[in-house]
Write an enzyme that holds these catalytic residues in place. Sequence first.
Site, PDB file in Angstrom:
ATOM      1  N   ASP A 221       0.806  -1.225   0.000  1.00 39.04           N
ATOM      2  CA  ASP A 221       0.000   0.000   0.000  1.00 39.04           C
ATOM      3  C   ASP A 221       0.836   1.270   0.000  1.00 39.04           C
ATOM      4  OD1 ASP A 221      -2.474   1.429   0.122  1.00 39.04           O
ATOM      5  OD2 ASP A 221      -2.225   1.689   2.283  1.00 39.04           O
ATOM      6  N   SER A 245      -6.639   5.948  -0.112  1.00 33.36           N
ATOM      7  CA  SER A 245      -6.982   4.667  -0.733  1.00 33.36           C
ATOM      8  C   SER A 245      -8.482   4.425  -0.630  1.00 33.36           C
ATOM      9  CB  SER A 245      -6.231   3.522  -0.038  1.00 33.36           C
ATOM     10  OG  SER A 245      -4.837   3.726  -0.084  1.00 33.36           O
ATOM     11  N   GLN A 295      -5.176  -1.195  -6.914  1.00 30.43           N
ATOM     12  CA  GLN A 295      -5.775  -0.266  -5.960  1.00 30.43           C
ATOM     13  C   GLN A 295      -6.297   0.958  -6.694  1.00 30.43           C
ATOM     14  OE1 GLN A 295      -3.821   2.722  -2.949  1.00 30.43           O
ATOM     15  NE2 GLN A 295      -4.013   0.760  -1.890  1.00 30.43           N
TER      16      GLN A 295
END
Length: 304
Positions: A221, A245, A295
């Site tokens: 991430d 995110s 993502q």
Amino acid sequence: MDDGTEQSMETLLRLLDLEEIGTATLQGGDASGEAERALGTRELRVFTGPSQRTPQERVFGGQVLAQCVMAAGRTVADVAPTRRIHSLHGYFIRPGDDKLPIEFAVEDLRDGNSFSTRRVHAMQRGQVILGMSTSFQEPAGGLDHQTPMPHVPEPEETPEPEHLDAGWRRRRLIELRHVEGDLYRESVEAAAASQNVWMRTRGQLPDDPLLHAAVLTFASDYTLLEGVLRRHGMGWLDPRLRVASLDHAMWFHREARLDDWLLYAEDSPSAQGGRGLGIGRMYSRDGLLVASVAQEGMVRVKGA
């Protein structure tokens, strides 16, 4: 190891060392319809874990994702200890408060002959901050191929940025080395929406496949949306930038250790409507594709 390295490893392992604290009951509804009757009442196992403090005072998304992996894996290990996680799909619902611990309620959806499925609800103050579905599989043979690893300089030829202070390095629990140069400044030269990042933990990890999968998730991430910024010549310190995110998906292809160097090959195929998409492939140093990641994030520029 120097003191900063030891502190980083201690913090990382502490974050992922969840404590099981009990059970919770999930009601399937008022039994007024077939779907509600099928769900019925479910008992969820509940774990808790700490949060790492951040300058933004929000929980780092990779931390919550990794802790969800640990919680789900703990429940699978009790019934099928040889099964390994092969995919996860998570939605970030609310920002997490980094001053509070997080509770993880794990819903046991199914244990089949080859696969186990879990749903995890990460919660603070009684509200879900992230929801994740995960799947685990028994080891199996089958067809085997992969996209080859890009040709890039070795990690030893790609040093960490020298302009970052020791405090920043301690907060960043994973060592990152950007092949194309880091984005920890207000602006960079606009370039293609792709980059390569070498990454590893700052020390040795225990021999636990679930822990290694969780750490891989944690690291995934950090930089995945940077292709969006690089394409538009923006750095993380641009005061106009607002990034968060929105969702995260990951597929684990082959077992890997993040206490050795992995290459994260990243690309952003699209940005529009205040959102940007990042796609990543993770390779072991010897060229094995160990994981794929996707993502979408909110990427807004104030005043634009």
